[in-house]
Design a protein around this motif. Structure first.
Motif, PDB file in Angstrom:
ATOM      1  N   TRP A  31      -3.421   2.954  -1.516  1.00 42.57           N
ATOM      2  CA  TRP A  31      -3.497   2.662  -2.948  1.00 42.57           C
ATOM      3  C   TRP A  31      -2.290   1.850  -3.410  1.00 42.57           C
ATOM      4  CZ3 TRP A  31      -4.775   7.175  -0.516  1.00 42.57           C
ATOM      5  CH2 TRP A  31      -6.125   7.541  -0.605  1.00 42.57           C
ATOM      6  N   GLN A  32      -2.317   1.485  -4.675  1.00 41.70           N
ATOM      7  CA  GLN A  32      -1.219   0.741  -5.278  1.00 41.70           C
ATOM      8  C   GLN A  32      -0.549   1.601  -6.348  1.00 41.70           C
ATOM      9  OE1 GLN A  32      -2.187  -3.770  -5.793  1.00 41.70           O
ATOM     10  NE2 GLN A  32      -4.037  -2.692  -6.366  1.00 41.70           N
ATOM     11  N   THR A  88     -11.464  -4.139  -6.402  1.00 37.66           N
ATOM     12  CA  THR A  88     -12.589  -4.211  -5.474  1.00 37.66           C
ATOM     13  C   THR A  88     -13.908  -4.432  -6.216  1.00 37.66           C
ATOM     14  OG1 THR A  88     -12.794  -1.797  -5.566  1.00 37.66           O
ATOM     15  CG2 THR A  88     -11.471  -2.721  -3.780  1.00 37.66           C
ATOM     16  N   ASN A 109     -10.623  -2.142 -11.271  1.00 41.59           N
ATOM     17  CA  ASN A 109      -9.741  -1.097 -10.744  1.00 41.59           C
ATOM     18  C   ASN A 109     -10.031   0.235 -11.399  1.00 41.59           C
ATOM     19  OD1 ASN A 109      -8.386  -3.746 -10.442  1.00 41.59           O
ATOM     20  ND2 ASN A 109      -6.741  -2.555  -9.535  1.00 41.59           N
ATOM     21  N   ALA A 144       0.835  -1.204   0.000  1.00 42.09           N
ATOM     22  CA  ALA A 144       0.000   0.000   0.000  1.00 42.09           C
ATOM     23  C   ALA A 144       0.869   1.252   0.000  1.00 42.09           C
ATOM     24  CB  ALA A 144      -0.929  -0.008   1.211  1.00 42.09           C
ATOM     25  N   TRP A 161      -7.289  -0.745  -5.370  1.00 42.78           N
ATOM     26  CA  TRP A 161      -7.242  -2.187  -5.256  1.00 42.78           C
ATOM     27  C   TRP A 161      -8.331  -2.781  -6.152  1.00 42.78           C
ATOM     28  CZ3 TRP A 161      -3.104  -3.644  -2.456  1.00 42.78           C
ATOM     29  CH2 TRP A 161      -2.563  -2.687  -1.596  1.00 42.78           C
TER      30      TRP A 161
END
Length: 798
Positions: A221-222, A102, A118, A75, A100
């Motif tokens: 977040w990524q 989701t 995403n 993250a 992510w």
């Protein structure tokens, strides 16, 4: 010459049907197991190879030091991604911020589905080299666009062209379809992604995300990136190592700076197989299962080869005269070796064909257990080259000892009748039997330990009641905005007995916070708590178990600034009497009013994290419901669905039972256990085939001895014991070797879990008893059959 070799090999196969059947059956099963494991290993090793740029794609990760321990996480904060795009693009081709993967509601007309996807920046499709079926990879440059997977596009539009069709995401965003991409394979990190939507759309519609765009301490977040053609991953990692630390300190976030964040790049090729870190160092991941199953596959195939060698050498006396005659009429040793190798390869050829059939039949079951979508690689030349090479190698290995041994017989001694195999001729066969059962017993012990570890974790107290507890993750605010009406209507229908809201489901933790102060906190101590916002009736709904204090109360206005903590939090803060203690966070004081037993919300193999529950002022995203135990689940769900669809008509009713979600936490270990148990049973089966063949041969060899003993008064029991004793001794030797071997490897495996079972003595005792019982059952048929034979038949030729 080859034709002659094959003819003789075929005649020998047909002549010894039982011997041939045992060899072909054992080799077929061994090869099938090796092929299945080979397909699984290939699938694992080719993870993420679908993406053309996989060697240059990286994920931006960070190490943080927590009270002397380095923790690694994927993250990241939004400003880190923005900073990399702004100042370091000479080292990158792409830098992509992403949410992510989701669940979101995708709706088109009357159709609405919960799909995983995403929100990401426009360069993501190019970075991942998505295979576009329609539209272009640049579609996300439009802030009101969406790209769909082929499966989702077909679900929504059938055979119609989806391009420029308008959809809705979570009933909030109207987006236009700008591209359809090929479904990403199951062996990829993005296998669950069914849509991609623009990052800018996500940011512009979420005020909290806009606020987080400047906060270096919000890791939610990524960040993915693709290195520039000439960039070196280690040099770039070193260059950006302190980017977050410098900026978080400049922002005045002392708590965040105390964690000493270090940014680094992790290559895509390691995401899956090397996903575990300990104290900042890669310690493994699924690669351990690749090695484990790979070794099992080799050993199972080796067991089948051992059967062949054992049975071939055991029958050497029967073929001694054949060898003697062949040598007497001019056959040289190389011709005899070729003959025996040809027989071996013919057996292997039949076994290879049958193994392909077995693999094709077993794949549906294997895929279900392994959670894969494997298939025989019919059109992959490397599959055929590899499997045929291994088959030929197996034939050569299995036939090597018989060929070299049988071809070495002295023709003069054989034909004069003075040839004896010698008192030590059986030792190699006994060694091979010991090897077989050592491997089999080790697999059995390992399987028992795996299943016991799973059961140990399943029996761990969870701190709440899972019976009849379900939750619904809301994608819209409709249920929250009508929460009281929904709750009252469901209570009146008797479908539920309680309902509450929370910001995390009971089986996960979605938020963590640090920077708390409390009385007696040591100077320099770093803190990190799981923080979960809940509504007032959450504790009653999930079944909190209080150790001290009380639950939240609507009647007390002060409870809006009160908290409930778990035992782990009380222990972490070293509070002897935590109720009434005041904690400070961001300049606000909160009071502890209750202490509950630890709720197991994350990994069942790890210690429960220190957790703080507080009354949420914002929209909660999870609705938890306790079904009325006096009503059938089917009727209760039907009533709940009608009420939810009434107040949230734009959202599909997607619910999850807490016990089902908790069970999913054991999926990986359960899969490993099931596969290991099947391989262990097959290993035992192959070993028992060999024992049966050996017992048959020994009974034939000792026919006259048995006849003499019966004439002299030996009972059936005495003869059975005589013929079985040798095998039991071999199995006992196997147990003596296998037990410490299994203990060594499995104790090392268990140490990978902080919460684990112990290896008890009864596992070895039970396995030993089972192995000896199986051995006796296997050899008893031939032993008793030989013991019951009329001695007149066996002695009449004397």
């Amino acid at each position: 010459m080859i034709k002659n070799y094959l003819k003789i090999a075929w005649r020998n196969m047909v002549k010894s049907k039982a011997h041939s059947f045992i060899n072909i059956a054992g080799l077929s099963v061994g090869m099938a197991v090796a092929m299945l494991i080979g397909l699984w290993v290939y699938d694992e090793l080719s993870f993420d190879r679908y993406f053309s740029n996989h060697e240059r794609i990286v994920q931006v990760m960070q190490h943080q030091t927590f009270n002397g321990t380095v923790l690694t996480q994927t993250a990241d904060p939004i400003p880190l991604g923005l900073k990399l795009r702004e100042s370091y693009m000479s080292d990158f081709k792409y830098v992509v911020l992403s949410t992510w993967t989701t669940e979101n509601i995708i709706s088109y007309g009357d159709k609405k589905f919960t799909q995983r996807g995403n929100f990401t920046q426009p360069e993501a499709p190019d970075m991942l080299t998505l295979k576009m079926l329609s539209g272009t990879r640049s579609g996300l440059k439009d802030p009101s666009s969406i790209m769909l997977s082929a499966t989702l596009a077909k679900t929504l539009f059938g055979t119609a062209d989806p391009i420029n069709k308008v959809l809705k995401i979570n009933s909030k965003f109207s987006v236009k379809v700008t591209g359809v991409f090929e479904d990403m394979p199951t062996n990829s990190s993005f296998r669950e992604v069914t849509f991609l939507a623009p990052w800018d759309l996500y940011v512009s519609s979420e005020p909290w995300v806009q606020r987080a765009s400047t906060r270096w301490g919000n890791n939610s977040w990524q960040i993915f990136a693709q290195l520039a053609p000439n960039a070196d991953i280690d040099k770039v990692s070193a260059k950006i190592k302190n980017v977050k630390l410098e900026n978080i300190a400049a922002q005045g976030d002392k708590v965040g700076a105390e964690f000493k964040p270090q940014v680094f790049l992790y290559p895509m090729n390691k995401w899956h197989l090397y996903s575990e870190f300990k104290n900042g160092i890669v310690t493994g991941g699924p690669i351990q299962f690749v090695w484990m199953f790979g070794i099992i596959g080799v050993f199972v195939l080796l067991l089948a080869c051992i059967n062949f060698m054992n049975l071939s050498t055991a029958r050497s006396e029967k073929r001694a005269k054949e060898v003697g005659i062949r040598k007497a009429v001019g056959s040289i040793r190389s011709q005899l070796i070729t003959q025996f190798f040809m027989e071996s390869l013919l057996v292997v050829a039949f076994a290879y064909v049958f193994s392909i059939v077995l693999v094709e039949l077993a794949l549906p079951w294997f895929n279900n257990v392994a959670d894969k979508k494997l298939s025989v690689l019919w059109f992959n030349p490397w599959f055929w080259i590899t499997t045929l090479s291994f088959s030929i190698l197996s034939g050569l290995v299995a036939g090597s000892y018989p060929a070299l041994y049988l071809s070495s017989f002295n023709p003069v001694k054989v034909l004069k009748g003075t040839f004896k195999v010698g008192r030590f001729a059986a030792i190699p066969r006994k060694v091979l039997v010991v090897m077989q059962f050592t491997v089999s017993v080790t697999l059995i012990i390992g399987t028992v330990v795996v299943f016991r570890q799973i059961q140990f974790a399943k029996n761990r107290p969870v701190g709440y009641s899972r019976d009849g507890l379900l939750y619904v993750v809301s994608k819209t605010e409709d249920i929250h905005n009508h929460f009281n009406a929904v709750r009252d209507e469901l209570l009146k229908s008797d479908a539920i007995v309680q309902m509450a809201e929370s910001e995390s489901p009971v089986t996960q933790v979605w938020s963590n916070s640090s920077g708390f102060e409390w009385r007696g906190k040591p100077v320099g101590m770093q803190d990190d708590f799981a923080t979960i916002g809940v509504s007032y009736d959450f504790g009653k709904t999930v079944g909190w178990q209080f150790k001290d204090g009380r639950d939240f109360s609507k009647a007390l206005a002060t409870d809006s600034t009160s908290i409930v903590i778990n035992e782990a939090a009380a222990k972490f803060m070293n509070l002897k009497n935590p109720v009434g203690e005041i904690l400070k966070s961001d300049g606000h004081n909160v009071t502890v009013v209750g202490v509950i037993k630890d709720m197991l919300m994350s990994s069942p193999y790890e210690p429960v994290k220190q957790t703080i529950f507080y009354i949420s002022r914002d929209a909660a995203s999870v609705a938890s419901l306790r079904i009325n135990p006096n009503m059938s689940t089917h009727n209760a769900l039907d009533k709940i669905q009608k009420v939810f669809e009434k107040y949230a008509p734009s959202a599909p009713f997607d619910y999850k039972f807490a016990d089902d979600e908790y069970a999913k936490k054991f999926d990986q270990e359960t899969r490993v256990g099931k596969l290991a148990s099947v391989f262990a049973m097959l290993a035992i089966f192959i070993s028992c085939l060999g024992l049966f063949g050996m017992a048959t041969f020994m009974a034939e060899q000792r026919t006259k001895e048995i006849g003499v003993r019966k004439v002299l008064g030996a009972s059936v029991f005495n003869l059975w014991r005589l013929l079985s004793a040798d095998f039991v001794v071999l199995i006992i030797i196997s147990l003596v070797i296998a037990s410490p071997t299994a203990y060594y490897f499995m104790s090392g495996w268990l140490k990978g879990y902080q919460y684990h079972s112990e290896i008890s003595w009864w596992i070895f005792a039970l396995t030993s008893l089972a192995a000896i019982t199986i051995t006796l059952l296997t050899v008893s048929y031939q032993s008793i059959k030989a013991a019951l034979m009329n001695p007149v038949k066996s002695l009449k030729t004397e």
